[in-house]
Design a protein around this motif. Structure first.
Motif, PDB file in Angstrom:
ATOM      1  N   PHE A 101      40.818  41.045  43.611  1.00  0.00           N
ATOM      2  CA  PHE A 101      40.513  39.656  43.296  1.00  0.00           C
ATOM      3  C   PHE A 101      40.374  38.846  44.584  1.00  0.00           C
ATOM      4  CE2 PHE A 101      41.898  35.292  42.529  1.00  0.00           C
ATOM      5  CZ  PHE A 101      41.054  34.920  41.487  1.00  0.00           C
ATOM      6  N   ALA A 102      41.319  39.020  45.508  1.00  0.00           N
ATOM      7  CA  ALA A 102      41.290  38.285  46.772  1.00  0.00           C
ATOM      8  C   ALA A 102      40.026  38.614  47.569  1.00  0.00           C
ATOM      9  CB  ALA A 102      42.535  38.594  47.595  1.00  0.00           C
ATOM     10  N   ALA A 103      39.609  39.862  47.556  1.00  0.00           N
ATOM     11  CA  ALA A 103      38.400  40.257  48.290  1.00  0.00           C
ATOM     12  C   ALA A 103      37.158  39.587  47.703  1.00  0.00           C
ATOM     13  CB  ALA A 103      38.247  41.777  48.277  1.00  0.00           C
ATOM     14  N   VAL A 104      37.064  39.531  46.384  1.00  0.00           N
ATOM     15  CA  VAL A 104      35.928  38.869  45.736  1.00  0.00           C
ATOM     16  C   VAL A 104      35.958  37.373  46.034  1.00  0.00           C
ATOM     17  CG1 VAL A 104      34.960  38.210  43.485  1.00  0.00           C
ATOM     18  CG2 VAL A 104      35.587  40.596  43.936  1.00  0.00           C
ATOM     19  N   TRP A 105      37.114  36.751  45.904  1.00  0.00           N
ATOM     20  CA  TRP A 105      37.269  35.322  46.165  1.00  0.00           C
ATOM     21  C   TRP A 105      36.864  34.996  47.600  1.00  0.00           C
ATOM     22  CZ3 TRP A 105      42.742  32.684  46.123  1.00  0.00           C
ATOM     23  CH2 TRP A 105      42.602  31.287  46.240  1.00  0.00           C
ATOM     24  N   ALA A 106      37.369  35.771  48.553  1.00  0.00           N
ATOM     25  CA  ALA A 106      37.043  35.537  49.966  1.00  0.00           C
ATOM     26  C   ALA A 106      35.551  35.726  50.234  1.00  0.00           C
ATOM     27  CB  ALA A 106      37.871  36.464  50.855  1.00  0.00           C
ATOM     28  N   ALA A 107      34.962  36.761  49.652  1.00  0.00           N
ATOM     29  CA  ALA A 107      33.535  37.007  49.847  1.00  0.00           C
ATOM     30  C   ALA A 107      32.696  35.872  49.263  1.00  0.00           C
ATOM     31  CB  ALA A 107      33.137  38.341  49.209  1.00  0.00           C
ATOM     32  N   ALA A 108      33.098  35.387  48.102  1.00  0.00           N
ATOM     33  CA  ALA A 108      32.361  34.286  47.472  1.00  0.00           C
ATOM     34  C   ALA A 108      32.469  33.018  48.313  1.00  0.00           C
ATOM     35  CB  ALA A 108      32.884  34.046  46.055  1.00  0.00           C
ATOM     36  N   GLN A 109      33.664  32.717  48.801  1.00  0.00           N
ATOM     37  CA  GLN A 109      33.825  31.525  49.647  1.00  0.00           C
ATOM     38  C   GLN A 109      33.007  31.646  50.919  1.00  0.00           C
ATOM     39  OE1 GLN A 109      37.818  29.302  48.354  1.00  0.00           O
ATOM     40  NE2 GLN A 109      37.845  30.134  50.375  1.00  0.00           N
ATOM     41  N   SER A 110      33.031  32.823  51.516  1.00  0.00           N
ATOM     42  CA  SER A 110      32.265  33.043  52.746  1.00  0.00           C
ATOM     43  C   SER A 110      30.768  32.879  52.494  1.00  0.00           C
ATOM     44  CB  SER A 110      32.569  34.448  53.287  1.00  0.00           C
ATOM     45  OG  SER A 110      31.806  34.715  54.422  1.00  0.00           O
ATOM     46  N   ARG A 111      30.299  33.463  51.397  1.00  0.00           N
ATOM     47  CA  ARG A 111      28.875  33.361  51.065  1.00  0.00           C
ATOM     48  C   ARG A 111      28.474  31.914  50.793  1.00  0.00           C
ATOM     49  NH1 ARG A 111      26.519  37.512  46.837  1.00  0.00           N
ATOM     50  NH2 ARG A 111      27.493  38.852  48.400  1.00  0.00           N
ATOM     51  N   GLN A 126      21.791  26.283  47.933  1.00  0.00           N
ATOM     52  CA  GLN A 126      22.788  26.102  46.872  1.00  0.00           C
ATOM     53  C   GLN A 126      22.672  27.266  45.906  1.00  0.00           C
ATOM     54  OE1 GLN A 126      25.378  23.676  46.078  1.00  0.00           O
ATOM     55  NE2 GLN A 126      25.746  25.480  44.848  1.00  0.00           N
ATOM     56  N   ASP A 127      23.652  28.148  45.907  1.00  0.00           N
ATOM     57  CA  ASP A 127      23.697  29.291  45.000  1.00  0.00           C
ATOM     58  C   ASP A 127      24.734  28.983  43.928  1.00  0.00           C
ATOM     59  OD1 ASP A 127      24.234  31.714  43.694  1.00  0.00           O
ATOM     60  OD2 ASP A 127      23.891  32.904  45.503  1.00  0.00           O
ATOM     61  N   TRP A 128      24.259  28.549  42.768  1.00  0.00           N
ATOM     62  CA  TRP A 128      25.167  28.133  41.711  1.00  0.00           C
ATOM     63  C   TRP A 128      25.991  29.294  41.164  1.00  0.00           C
ATOM     64  CZ3 TRP A 128      26.776  23.490  41.320  1.00  0.00           C
ATOM     65  CH2 TRP A 128      25.955  22.425  41.684  1.00  0.00           C
ATOM     66  N   TYR A 129      25.436  30.502  41.163  1.00  0.00           N
ATOM     67  CA  TYR A 129      26.194  31.660  40.686  1.00  0.00           C
ATOM     68  C   TYR A 129      27.457  31.845  41.531  1.00  0.00           C
ATOM     69  CZ  TYR A 129      27.487  36.457  39.572  1.00  0.00           C
ATOM     70  OH  TYR A 129      28.187  37.584  39.193  1.00  0.00           O
ATOM     71  N   VAL A 130      27.284  31.894  42.848  1.00  0.00           N
ATOM     72  CA  VAL A 130      28.428  32.103  43.741  1.00  0.00           C
ATOM     73  C   VAL A 130      29.380  30.910  43.679  1.00  0.00           C
ATOM     74  CG1 VAL A 130      29.155  32.543  46.121  1.00  0.00           C
ATOM     75  CG2 VAL A 130      27.130  33.674  45.213  1.00  0.00           C
ATOM     76  N   ALA A 131      28.853  29.711  43.531  1.00  0.00           N
ATOM     77  CA  ALA A 131      29.712  28.532  43.381  1.00  0.00           C
ATOM     78  C   ALA A 131      30.573  28.661  42.123  1.00  0.00           C
ATOM     79  CB  ALA A 131      28.870  27.260  43.334  1.00  0.00           C
ATOM     80  N   GLY A 132      30.006  29.192  41.049  1.00  0.00           N
ATOM     81  CA  GLY A 132      30.775  29.421  39.831  1.00  0.00           C
ATOM     82  C   GLY A 132      31.886  30.440  40.032  1.00  0.00           C
ATOM     83  N   VAL A 133      31.597  31.479  40.824  1.00  0.00           N
ATOM     84  CA  VAL A 133      32.609  32.492  41.138  1.00  0.00           C
ATOM     85  C   VAL A 133      33.751  31.856  41.925  1.00  0.00           C
ATOM     86  CG1 VAL A 133      33.077  34.647  42.377  1.00  0.00           C
ATOM     87  CG2 VAL A 133      30.926  34.389  41.098  1.00  0.00           C
ATOM     88  N   VAL A 134      33.417  31.085  42.964  1.00  0.00           N
ATOM     89  CA  VAL A 134      34.439  30.442  43.794  1.00  0.00           C
ATOM     90  C   VAL A 134      35.309  29.507  42.956  1.00  0.00           C
ATOM     91  CG1 VAL A 134      34.835  28.780  45.668  1.00  0.00           C
ATOM     92  CG2 VAL A 134      33.161  30.607  45.958  1.00  0.00           C
ATOM     93  N   THR A 135      34.677  28.661  42.170  1.00  0.00           N
ATOM     94  CA  THR A 135      35.411  27.694  41.352  1.00  0.00           C
ATOM     95  C   THR A 135      36.366  28.391  40.388  1.00  0.00           C
ATOM     96  OG1 THR A 135      33.575  26.149  41.512  1.00  0.00           O
ATOM     97  CG2 THR A 135      35.125  25.786  39.715  1.00  0.00           C
ATOM     98  N   THR A 136      35.900  29.462  39.790  1.00  0.00           N
ATOM     99  CA  THR A 136      36.731  30.205  38.838  1.00  0.00           C
ATOM    100  C   THR A 136      37.883  30.903  39.545  1.00  0.00           C
ATOM    101  OG1 THR A 136      34.757  30.516  37.477  1.00  0.00           O
ATOM    102  CG2 THR A 136      36.663  31.907  36.974  1.00  0.00           C
ATOM    103  N   CYS A 137      37.611  31.503  40.682  1.00  0.00           N
ATOM    104  CA  CYS A 137      38.677  32.166  41.438  1.00  0.00           C
ATOM    105  C   CYS A 137      39.746  31.172  41.876  1.00  0.00           C
ATOM    106  CB  CYS A 137      38.102  32.891  42.654  1.00  0.00           C
ATOM    107  SG  CYS A 137      37.187  34.404  42.264  1.00  0.00           S
ATOM    108  N   ARG A 138      39.315  30.035  42.390  1.00  0.00           N
ATOM    109  CA  ARG A 138      40.290  29.016  42.828  1.00  0.00           C
ATOM    110  C   ARG A 138      41.192  28.603  41.674  1.00  0.00           C
ATOM    111  NH1 ARG A 138      36.273  25.043  46.156  1.00  0.00           N
ATOM    112  NH2 ARG A 138      36.069  26.338  48.000  1.00  0.00           N
ATOM    113  N   TRP A 139      40.588  28.383  40.503  1.00  0.00           N
ATOM    114  CA  TRP A 139      41.376  27.936  39.358  1.00  0.00           C
ATOM    115  C   TRP A 139      42.335  29.033  38.884  1.00  0.00           C
ATOM    116  CZ3 TRP A 139      40.881  29.061  33.888  1.00  0.00           C
ATOM    117  CH2 TRP A 139      41.709  28.262  33.094  1.00  0.00           C
TER     118      TRP A 139
END
Length: 141
Positions: free
Chosen positions: A23-33, A43-56
């Motif tokens: 989970f941490a690896a996916v979250w970090a990769a999404a934030q980095s991307r 603006q990549d809305w898909y990756v933004a959705g991943v980041v937002t969901t991981c943070r929550w």
């Protein structure tokens, strides 16, 4: 801002159905991307959705542009309540109804709904592949 060890260690155990390190690896990769794409004006809305969901799911907080520290909001319902099992399941249901309830939002943010949905199904329900391809991590807890 990267994902910190402290943030990962504070993720409630009941919020994930995948290894914490994955989970941490996916979250970090999404934030980095997201950061890299933002620097290029993308603006990549898909990756933004991943980041937002991981943070929550992680119960992370963030500093607003005006300096206030707030808990991460749920990606669909925008609730500021810290994620726990019943709320996560409610968010899974809300993302399924997003197309019907807020079609303009879905149209204005292509990929947003999918990023949220795939992340929830993978991290919470333990179903499907991770939302981003990242090197597989050894599970340390």
């Amino acid at each position: 801002m990267g994902v910190t060890v402290e943030q990962v260690e504070r993720i409630p155990a009941g919020n994930l159905r995948v290894p914490r390190t994955e989970f941490a690896a996916v979250w970090a990769a999404a934030q980095s991307r997201t950061r890299e794409q933002g620097e290029r004006g993308i603006q990549d809305w898909y990756v933004a959705g991943v980041v937002t969901t991981c943070r929550w799911l992680a119960g992370a907080s963030h500093r607003t542009s005006w300096g206030l520290v707030q808990p991460a909001a749920a990606p669909v319902t925008r609730s500021r309540a810290t994620a726990y099992e019943e709320l996560i399941e409610a968010e899974c249901l809300a993302v399924e109804l997003l197309q019907l309830r807020q079609p303009d939002l879905v149209a204005d943010r292509p990929g947003w709904r999918e990023g949220i949905r795939v992340t929830l199904w993978w991290a919470w329900r333990g179903e499907g592949p991770p939302p981003l391809d990242v090197p597989r991590q050894a599970d340390t807890g």
